[in-house]
Design a protein around this motif. Structure first.
Motif, PDB file in Angstrom:
ATOM      1  N   UNK A   1       5.190 -20.028 -12.928  1.00 40.67           N
ATOM      2  CA  UNK A   1       4.615 -18.526 -12.461  1.00 40.67           C
ATOM      3  C   UNK A   1       3.457 -18.914 -11.553  1.00 40.67           C
ATOM      4  N   UNK A   2       2.742 -19.890 -11.809  1.00 45.09           N
ATOM      5  CA  UNK A   2       1.481 -20.049 -11.000  1.00 45.09           C
ATOM      6  C   UNK A   2       1.963 -20.480  -9.578  1.00 45.09           C
ATOM      7  N   UNK A   3       3.018 -21.140  -9.333  1.00 44.41           N
ATOM      8  CA  UNK A   3       3.781 -21.715  -8.126  1.00 44.41           C
ATOM      9  C   UNK A   3       4.313 -20.231  -7.417  1.00 44.41           C
ATOM     10  N   UNK A   4       4.965 -19.520  -8.196  1.00 46.78           N
ATOM     11  CA  UNK A   4       5.405 -18.269  -7.585  1.00 46.78           C
ATOM     12  C   UNK A   4       4.365 -17.148  -6.866  1.00 46.78           C
ATOM     13  N   UNK A   5       3.545 -17.090  -7.856  1.00 46.53           N
ATOM     14  CA  UNK A   5       2.382 -16.416  -7.388  1.00 46.53           C
ATOM     15  C   UNK A   5       1.691 -17.031  -5.941  1.00 46.53           C
ATOM     16  N   UNK A   6       1.368 -18.254  -6.169  1.00 44.15           N
ATOM     17  CA  UNK A   6       0.869 -18.916  -5.067  1.00 44.15           C
ATOM     18  C   UNK A   6       1.457 -18.838  -3.663  1.00 44.15           C
ATOM     19  N   UNK A   7       2.839 -19.034  -3.845  1.00 44.73           N
ATOM     20  CA  UNK A   7       3.737 -18.773  -2.740  1.00 44.73           C
ATOM     21  C   UNK A   7       3.836 -17.202  -2.084  1.00 44.73           C
ATOM     22  N   UNK A   8       3.776 -16.508  -2.908  1.00 46.23           N
ATOM     23  CA  UNK A   8       4.038 -15.030  -2.587  1.00 46.23           C
ATOM     24  C   UNK A   8       2.709 -14.526  -1.810  1.00 46.23           C
ATOM     25  N   UNK A   9       1.590 -15.053  -2.334  1.00 45.48           N
ATOM     26  CA  UNK A   9       0.249 -14.887  -1.750  1.00 45.48           C
ATOM     27  C   UNK A   9       0.292 -14.911  -0.103  1.00 45.48           C
ATOM     28  N   UNK A  10       1.391 -15.564   0.336  1.00 45.61           N
ATOM     29  CA  UNK A  10       1.242 -15.695   1.723  1.00 45.61           C
ATOM     30  C   UNK A  10       1.724 -14.319   2.454  1.00 45.61           C
ATOM     31  N   UNK A  11       2.302 -13.416   1.733  1.00 45.17           N
ATOM     32  CA  UNK A  11       2.897 -12.254   2.156  1.00 45.17           C
ATOM     33  C   UNK A  11       1.707 -11.262   2.485  1.00 45.17           C
ATOM     34  N   UNK A  12       1.437 -10.630   3.431  1.00 45.61           N
ATOM     35  CA  UNK A  12       0.097 -10.012   3.826  1.00 45.61           C
ATOM     36  C   UNK A  12       0.451  -8.360   3.025  1.00 45.61           C
ATOM     37  N   UNK A  13      -0.743  -7.987   2.221  1.00 47.45           N
ATOM     38  CA  UNK A  13      -0.798  -6.835   1.632  1.00 47.45           C
ATOM     39  C   UNK A  13      -0.008  -6.571   0.397  1.00 47.45           C
ATOM     40  N   UNK A  14       0.555  -7.792   0.059  1.00 47.12           N
ATOM     41  CA  UNK A  14       1.300  -7.837  -1.361  1.00 47.12           C
ATOM     42  C   UNK A  14       0.538  -7.495  -2.568  1.00 47.12           C
TER      43      UNK A  14
ATOM     44  N   UNK B   1       0.803  -1.452  -0.089  1.00 48.68           N
ATOM     45  CA  UNK B   1      -0.067  -0.040   0.092  1.00 48.68           C
ATOM     46  C   UNK B   1       0.771   1.235   0.081  1.00 48.68           C
ATOM     47  N   UNK B   2       0.606   2.264  -0.932  1.00 46.77           N
ATOM     48  CA  UNK B   2       1.298   3.478  -0.738  1.00 46.77           C
ATOM     49  C   UNK B   2       1.149   4.216   0.546  1.00 46.77           C
ATOM     50  N   UNK B   3       2.277   4.732   0.883  1.00 46.32           N
ATOM     51  CA  UNK B   3       2.515   5.367   2.317  1.00 46.32           C
ATOM     52  C   UNK B   3       3.294   4.361   3.413  1.00 46.32           C
ATOM     53  N   UNK B   4       3.505   3.263   2.952  1.00 48.95           N
ATOM     54  CA  UNK B   4       4.124   2.435   3.802  1.00 48.95           C
ATOM     55  C   UNK B   4       5.545   2.518   3.975  1.00 48.95           C
ATOM     56  N   UNK B   5       5.871   2.400   5.175  1.00 41.45           N
ATOM     57  CA  UNK B   5       7.687   2.777   5.554  1.00 41.45           C
ATOM     58  C   UNK B   5       8.450   1.934   4.495  1.00 41.45           C
ATOM     59  N   UNK B   6       9.525   2.769   4.507  1.00 43.16           N
ATOM     60  CA  UNK B   6      10.585   2.319   3.895  1.00 43.16           C
ATOM     61  C   UNK B   6      11.070   0.742   4.477  1.00 43.16           C
ATOM     62  N   UNK B   7      11.071   0.887   5.890  1.00 40.77           N
ATOM     63  CA  UNK B   7      11.404  -0.121   6.593  1.00 40.77           C
ATOM     64  C   UNK B   7      10.504  -1.349   6.529  1.00 40.77           C
ATOM     65  N   UNK B   8       9.191  -1.241   6.599  1.00 36.23           N
ATOM     66  CA  UNK B   8       8.338  -2.403   6.358  1.00 36.23           C
ATOM     67  C   UNK B   8       8.304  -2.924   4.761  1.00 36.23           C
ATOM     68  N   UNK B   9       8.584  -1.773   3.784  1.00 39.72           N
ATOM     69  CA  UNK B   9       8.663  -2.470   2.613  1.00 39.72           C
ATOM     70  C   UNK B   9      10.096  -3.271   2.405  1.00 39.72           C
ATOM     71  N   UNK B  10      11.253  -2.878   2.675  1.00 40.49           N
ATOM     72  CA  UNK B  10      12.158  -3.738   2.777  1.00 40.49           C
ATOM     73  C   UNK B  10      12.142  -5.036   3.548  1.00 40.49           C
ATOM     74  N   UNK B  11      11.519  -5.215   4.563  1.00 32.23           N
ATOM     75  CA  UNK B  11      11.039  -6.225   5.273  1.00 32.23           C
ATOM     76  C   UNK B  11      10.346  -7.197   4.426  1.00 32.23           C
ATOM     77  N   UNK B  12       9.421  -6.843   3.847  1.00 33.58           N
ATOM     78  CA  UNK B  12       8.672  -7.733   2.926  1.00 33.58           C
ATOM     79  C   UNK B  12       9.409  -8.163   1.666  1.00 33.58           C
ATOM     80  N   UNK B  13      10.162  -7.200   0.932  1.00 32.60           N
ATOM     81  CA  UNK B  13      11.085  -7.499  -0.009  1.00 32.60           C
ATOM     82  C   UNK B  13      12.010  -8.598   0.331  1.00 32.60           C
ATOM     83  N   UNK B  14      12.440  -8.587   1.719  1.00 34.26           N
ATOM     84  CA  UNK B  14      13.537  -9.629   2.197  1.00 34.26           C
ATOM     85  C   UNK B  14      12.686 -11.103   2.381  1.00 34.26           C
ATOM     86  N   UNK B  15      11.417 -10.932   2.824  1.00 32.69           N
ATOM     87  CA  UNK B  15      10.665 -12.265   3.038  1.00 32.69           C
ATOM     88  C   UNK B  15      10.307 -12.979   1.554  1.00 32.69           C
TER      89      UNK B  15
END
Length: 86
Positions: free
Chosen positions: A70-83, A6-20
């Motif tokens: 790519x279906x597997x990639x999308x399925x696995x990444x759906x586990x990340x909240x707000x992505x 979501x727009x407005x999320x902190x850089x710290x939180x965005x980096x954390x999600x990218x790492x996950x």
């Protein structure tokens, strides 16, 4: 691949999600490595907000089709909240 939160999320939180996302992608057998860039400088060629991460994900297909991969990639990444996948 680009992922965003979501727009407005902190850089710290965005980096954390990218790492996950990196950890999740590295569990897929076809994925060889993952690098992640989050946000961009305002004067960069492609300017993204702090809520967007760009992931470089080289992969080599062997037993699965591109669509299955790519279906597997999308399925696995759906586990990340707000992505939001792009």
């Amino acid at each position: 691949m680009n992922i965003s939160l979501a727009p407005g999320i902190s850089l710290e939180e965005s980096v954390k999600t990218g790492s996950e996302a990196q950890k999740i992608l590295l569990q897929i057998p076809e994925v060889k490595s993952v690098s992640c860039k989050t946000g961009r400088a305002e004067l960069a060629e492609h300017s993204f907000g702090e809520n967007v991460s760009e992931l470089d994900v080289p992969f080599v297909l062997s037993d699965r089709s591109r669509e299955e991969f790519f279906a597997d990639v999308r399925s696995r990444l759906k586990a990340l909240p707000g992505l939001i996948l792009k």
